[in-house]
Design a protein around this motif. Structure first.
Motif, mmCIF file in Angstrom:
data_model
loop_
_atom_site.group_PDB
_atom_site.id
_atom_site.type_symbol
_atom_site.label_atom_id
_atom_site.label_comp_id
_atom_site.label_asym_id
_atom_site.label_seq_id
_atom_site.Cartn_x
_atom_site.Cartn_y
_atom_site.Cartn_z
ATOM 1 N N LEU A 157 -2.224 10.709 -79.313
ATOM 2 C CA LEU A 157 -1.813 10.171 -80.664
ATOM 3 C C LEU A 157 -0.842 8.887 -80.332
ATOM 4 O O LEU A 157 -1.054 7.737 -81.012
ATOM 5 N N ILE A 158 0.114 8.952 -79.401
ATOM 6 C CA ILE A 158 0.789 7.864 -78.919
ATOM 7 C C ILE A 158 0.126 6.691 -78.449
ATOM 8 O O ILE A 158 0.340 5.476 -78.964
ATOM 9 N N MET A 159 -0.904 6.881 -77.610
ATOM 10 C CA MET A 159 -1.720 5.807 -77.094
ATOM 11 C C MET A 159 -2.514 5.154 -78.467
ATOM 12 O O MET A 159 -2.827 3.807 -78.214
ATOM 13 N N GLN A 160 -2.960 5.793 -79.248
ATOM 14 C CA GLN A 160 -3.765 5.199 -80.229
ATOM 15 C C GLN A 160 -2.809 4.240 -81.027
ATOM 16 O O GLN A 160 -3.215 2.943 -81.350
ATOM 17 N N SER A 161 -1.468 4.685 -81.250
ATOM 18 C CA SER A 161 -0.620 3.542 -81.892
ATOM 19 C C SER A 161 -0.313 2.535 -81.271
ATOM 20 O O SER A 161 -0.104 1.389 -81.825
ATOM 21 N N MET A 162 -0.139 2.734 -79.825
ATOM 22 C CA MET A 162 0.050 1.598 -79.036
ATOM 23 C C MET A 162 -1.213 0.664 -78.756
ATOM 24 O O MET A 162 -1.280 -0.785 -78.855
ATOM 25 N N ALA A 163 -2.341 1.145 -78.939
ATOM 26 C CA ALA A 163 -3.547 0.550 -79.010
ATOM 27 C C ALA A 163 -3.799 -0.503 -80.201
ATOM 28 O O ALA A 163 -4.229 -1.753 -80.104
ATOM 29 N N HIS A 164 -3.223 0.094 -81.359
ATOM 30 C CA HIS A 164 -3.365 -0.868 -82.595
ATOM 31 C C HIS A 164 -2.100 -1.931 -82.407
ATOM 32 O O HIS A 164 -2.533 -2.946 -83.032
ATOM 33 N N VAL A 165 -1.058 -1.659 -81.792
ATOM 34 C CA VAL A 165 -0.192 -2.698 -81.518
ATOM 35 C C VAL A 165 -0.951 -3.778 -80.752
ATOM 36 O O VAL A 165 -0.643 -5.209 -80.916
ATOM 37 N N THR A 166 -1.588 -3.421 -79.562
ATOM 38 C CA THR A 166 -1.904 -4.547 -78.717
ATOM 39 C C THR A 166 -3.247 -5.231 -79.277
ATOM 40 O O THR A 166 -3.338 -6.391 -79.261
ATOM 41 N N GLY A 167 -3.866 -4.491 -80.167
ATOM 42 C CA GLY A 167 -5.093 -5.040 -80.919
ATOM 43 C C GLY A 167 -4.813 -6.070 -81.746
ATOM 44 O O GLY A 167 -5.153 -7.310 -81.830
ATOM 45 N N GLY A 168 -3.761 -5.661 -82.765
ATOM 46 C CA GLY A 168 -3.210 -6.897 -83.527
ATOM 47 C C GLY A 168 -2.465 -7.737 -83.092
ATOM 48 O O GLY A 168 -2.587 -8.932 -83.612
ATOM 49 N N ALA A 169 -1.728 -7.749 -81.863
ATOM 50 C CA ALA A 169 -0.988 -8.704 -81.564
ATOM 51 C C ALA A 169 -2.168 -9.784 -80.811
ATOM 52 O O ALA A 169 -1.949 -10.936 -80.861
ATOM 53 N N LEU A 170 -2.885 -9.244 -80.016
ATOM 54 C CA LEU A 170 -3.924 -10.291 -79.400
ATOM 55 C C LEU A 170 -4.902 -11.065 -80.519
ATOM 56 O O LEU A 170 -5.072 -12.031 -79.976
ATOM 57 N N LEU A 171 -5.258 -10.645 -81.490
ATOM 58 C CA LEU A 171 -5.859 -11.142 -82.356
ATOM 59 C C LEU A 171 -5.212 -12.277 -82.988
ATOM 60 O O LEU A 171 -5.455 -13.437 -83.178
ATOM 61 N N SER A 172 -3.849 -11.834 -83.507
ATOM 62 C CA SER A 172 -2.821 -12.961 -83.916
ATOM 63 C C SER A 172 -2.804 -14.128 -82.903
ATOM 64 O O SER A 172 -2.716 -15.171 -83.009
ATOM 65 N N TRP A 173 -2.621 -13.621 -81.542
ATOM 66 C CA TRP A 173 -2.325 -14.767 -80.500
ATOM 67 C C TRP A 173 -3.802 -15.640 -80.494
ATOM 68 O O TRP A 173 -3.739 -16.715 -80.085
ATOM 69 N N ALA A 174 -4.814 -14.814 -80.114
ATOM 70 C CA ALA A 174 -6.075 -15.517 -80.019
ATOM 71 C C ALA A 174 -6.459 -16.617 -81.138
ATOM 72 O O ALA A 174 -6.934 -17.835 -80.986
ATOM 73 N N MET A 175 -5.938 -16.207 -82.357
ATOM 74 C CA MET A 175 -6.362 -17.128 -83.538
ATOM 75 C C MET A 175 -5.210 -18.083 -83.830
ATOM 76 O O MET A 175 -5.026 -18.785 -84.667
ATOM 77 N N GLY A 176 -3.950 -18.192 -82.925
ATOM 78 C CA GLY A 176 -2.921 -19.074 -83.033
ATOM 79 C C GLY A 176 -1.778 -18.714 -83.802
ATOM 80 O O GLY A 176 -1.261 -19.460 -84.164
#
Length: 233
Positions: A157-176
């Motif tokens: 469950l902890i890892m799942q929360s961390m994965a959502h943080v990663t995905g959201g940040a990378l999406l925001s970064w990739a799109m500028g």
């Protein structure tokens, strides 16, 4: 059996040649919409070979992303202190790929996150997902074992929360939307906040130190990085 081994070796070499050719073309052109004919010519293989080995252009791009990241190899050499330090050492290592060559990785992530022309490969192969999951599960489980995280919240469950943080940040970064200078620290703070929810008193102190250290890095990155307002839907 010997002939089978030789065929597999030849297939592996062709795969390596195609991935190398794709990486070079992406760097040269800044585009991931590769011409399979040009890719085959650059790799010195027949036009059908990239399709036979990968199945699609997107799968080739995904292979380039995975081939660039020898994370597991470098992770084994990672020498951090306690198990909480090791979590953030792994995070800093993983994101050093993006920050050291941002335009190349942005190009790859934009292609993989595109809603057009997707197939069912996802953002990582099953093998890479299993490998990554095993590494992070070990990191979080070790922090539980060492008394920094409580046992009543599952590591998954902890890892799942961390994965959502990663995905959201990378999406925001990739799109500028998130500057490269703020990427590692932003995700690091997100990880620390996720972990604080299950931290023991001993773990809280270490996590607070991490948050403060990443906040300092955001401040050095400038006001656009440290004072960005959260986006809402």
């Amino acid at each position: 059996m010997e002939d089978l081994g030789k065929r597999e070796q030849a297939k592996a070499r062709r795969r390596t040649d195609i991935v190398r050719a794709a990486r070079d073309l992406i760097r040269e052109t800044g585009e991931t919409d590769l011409s399979m004919r040009t890719l085959a010519q650059r790799a010195g293989v027949s036009l059908s070979t990239p399709y036979n080995l990968f199945g699609s252009k997107r799968a080739v791009v995904l292979a380039v992303l995975e081939d660039e990241r020898d994370f597991a190899e470098r992770f084994r050499k990672l020498d951090s202190g306690n198990s909480v330090d090791r979590i953030f050492g792994a995070h800093d290592l993983a994101f050093s790929y993006y920050t050291s060559d941002p335009e190349f990785y942005r190009t790859l992530w934009r292609a993989l996150l595109s809603t057009s022309g997707q197939d069912d490969t996802g953002l990582a192969t099953p093998e890479r997902l299993a490998q990554t999951r095993a590494i992070w599960l070990g990191l979080v489980s070790n922090a539980v074992r060492d008394g920094y995280l409580a046992e009543d919240i599952p590591a998954e469950l902890i890892m799942q929360s961390m994965a959502h943080v990663t995905g959201g940040a990378l999406l925001s970064w990739a799109m500028g939307g998130l500057p490269t200078s703020a990427l590692t620290a932003t995700v690091g703070i997100g990880y620390a906040l996720c972990l604080k929810g299950s931290a023991t008193a001993q773990g809280l102190n270490l996590l607070q130190e991490r948050i403060e250290a990443y906040q300092a890095k955001l401040s050095k990155a400038g006001p656009k990085a440290s004072e960005r307002a959260p986006e809402t839907l």
